[in-house]
Design a protein around this motif. Structure first.
Motif, PDB file in Angstrom:
ATOM      1  N   PRO A  62       9.837  -3.332  -6.692  1.00  7.88           N
ATOM      2  CA  PRO A  62       9.129  -2.067  -6.408  1.00  7.88           C
ATOM      3  C   PRO A  62       8.862  -1.817  -4.937  1.00  7.88           C
ATOM      4  N   ILE A  63       8.675  -2.870  -4.163  1.00  4.91           N
ATOM      5  CA  ILE A  63       8.353  -2.677  -2.753  1.00  4.91           C
ATOM      6  C   ILE A  63       9.488  -1.979  -2.008  1.00  4.91           C
ATOM      7  N   TYR A  64      10.713  -2.068  -2.544  1.00  5.93           N
ATOM      8  CA  TYR A  64      11.874  -1.449  -1.911  1.00  5.93           C
ATOM      9  C   TYR A  64      12.413  -0.255  -2.703  1.00  5.93           C
ATOM     10  N   ASP A  99       0.818  -1.214   0.000  1.00  7.38           N
ATOM     11  CA  ASP A  99       0.000   0.000   0.000  1.00  7.38           C
ATOM     12  C   ASP A  99       0.852   1.265   0.000  1.00  7.38           C
ATOM     13  N   GLN A 100       1.940   1.239   0.738  1.00  9.27           N
ATOM     14  CA  GLN A 100       2.792   2.418   0.802  1.00  9.27           C
ATOM     15  C   GLN A 100       3.421   2.704  -0.559  1.00  9.27           C
ATOM     16  N   TYR A 101       3.871   1.658  -1.224  1.00 12.21           N
ATOM     17  CA  TYR A 101       4.457   1.867  -2.552  1.00 12.21           C
ATOM     18  C   TYR A 101       3.421   2.429  -3.518  1.00 12.21           C
ATOM     19  N   VAL A 102       2.206   1.900  -3.496  1.00 15.31           N
ATOM     20  CA  VAL A 102       1.167   2.358  -4.425  1.00 15.31           C
ATOM     21  C   VAL A 102       0.862   3.832  -4.200  1.00 15.31           C
ATOM     22  N   ARG A 103       0.741   4.241  -2.947  1.00 15.58           N
ATOM     23  CA  ARG A 103       0.458   5.652  -2.657  1.00 15.58           C
ATOM     24  C   ARG A 103       1.600   6.550  -3.143  1.00 15.58           C
ATOM     25  N   ASN A 104       2.829   6.161  -2.834  1.00 14.80           N
ATOM     26  CA  ASN A 104       3.969   6.992  -3.230  1.00 14.80           C
ATOM     27  C   ASN A 104       4.153   7.005  -4.744  1.00 14.80           C
ATOM     28  N   LYS A 105       3.891   5.875  -5.381  1.00 15.26           N
ATOM     29  CA  LYS A 105       4.055   5.830  -6.834  1.00 15.26           C
ATOM     30  C   LYS A 105       3.010   6.688  -7.536  1.00 15.26           C
ATOM     31  N   LEU A 106       1.793   6.685  -7.039  1.00 12.48           N
ATOM     32  CA  LEU A 106       0.759   7.533  -7.621  1.00 12.48           C
ATOM     33  C   LEU A 106       1.112   9.011  -7.474  1.00 12.48           C
ATOM     34  N   LYS A 107       1.738   9.364  -6.354  1.00 11.94           N
ATOM     35  CA  LYS A 107       2.174  10.753  -6.191  1.00 11.94           C
ATOM     36  C   LYS A 107       3.251  11.109  -7.211  1.00 11.94           C
TER      37      LYS A 107
END
Length: 269
Positions: free
Chosen positions: A109-111, A73-81
């Motif tokens: 991607p998770i890292y 979830d953290q990666y998805v949020r940061n990637k969308l930003k």
């Protein structure tokens, strides 16, 4: 017929085979062993080298599909930003490497926020189709055939984006980036489109603001990605040509996204 004569009772049968040579078996065994061992080693060398060649080329051009779905979830949020607000990204744009099996490999991607993934592009593509169908429904033009045409239009647009990025790399003498990397980078196009369609559902004026925003942000994101990630693997290129190609990629986002955002019953327009 002659064998039947020797087989009669009381008549000794003449020998049919000569006395074997005392060196025959040893020479034959040594020769056959040498041939088998030599051919086996040679065949193993050929098969091993060909297997390594196939595996290296598969990993070179296609990579491991599971790599692109290691997200949270953290990666998805940061990637969308990063995709929707690329000019606010203050960190670096290069990918993080780590030693794996005696060679350098990219972290999943998770890292690494700069690593490409296929989770967001696939989810964004599905959202694009659903919101486009909902927009048709609100206008009283929805039909299963129209939804199918929207799906085809999205696939064609994704393919055009991949072709644009791939041909740009080839023109610089590169083109060695894994295909799934380019597919992932091209698939981020549908994140901005989904945001524009979501605004269109609430207000038509919001769409006319969000669509140029999506085109601009996608252009900046691809320019940063191509410059820091994909172009970095090209050993030598013309710097002036490099800047022109980056400008062309950025400008090409406007007609492509506007075409994908034009929801009609005819997918060509």
């Amino acid at each position: 017929m002659y064998d039947n004569i020797g087989a009669q009772p009381g008549v000794p049968r003449p020998p049919t085979n000569a006395q074997p040579s005392p060196f025959g078996n040893s020479l034959y065994g040594a020769g056959s062993g040498f041939i088998r061992g030599g051919l086996g080693a040679y065949g193993e060398k050929i098969l091993g080298s060909s297997s390594e060649y196939v595996q290296s080329n598969i990993s070179r051009y296609f990579s491991d599909p599971q790599y692109y779905f290691q997200v949270n979830d953290q990666y998805v949020r940061n990637k969308l930003k990063v995709v929707l607000f690329p000019f606010l990204h203050r960190g670096h744009w290069t990918r993080i490497t780590e030693p794996v099996g005696g060679r350098l490999s990219y972290k999943p991607p998770i890292y690494d926020i700069n690593a490409p993934d296929l989770y967001i592009p696939l989810m964004a593509f599905g959202t694009y189709v659903v919101l486009a169908g909902l927009t048709l429904g609100l206008n009283g033009k929805f039909s299963p055939e129209a939804l199918n045409w929207l799906f085809v239009k999205g696939v064609v647009g994704w393919f055009l984006q991949v072709t644009l990025l791939k041909m740009t790399l080839f023109s610089l003498g590169g083109g060695e980036a894994p295909l799934l990397d380019i597919v992932a980078y091209a698939g981020y196009t549908f994140t901005g489109l989904s945001l524009a369609f979501l605004g269109r559902i609430f207000s038509k004026y919001a769409y006319y603001f969000l669509m140029p925003w999506a085109c601009l942000c996608m252009g900046i994101f691809l320019v940063k990605t191509m410059k820091r990630v994909l172009f970095a693997e090209v050993r030598s290129f013309d710097s002036s040509r490099h800047h022109y190609l980056l400008l062309f990629i950025a400008m090409a986002q406007f007609p492509l996204l506007i075409w994908l955002g034009n929801i009609t019953l005819n997918w060509l327009f």
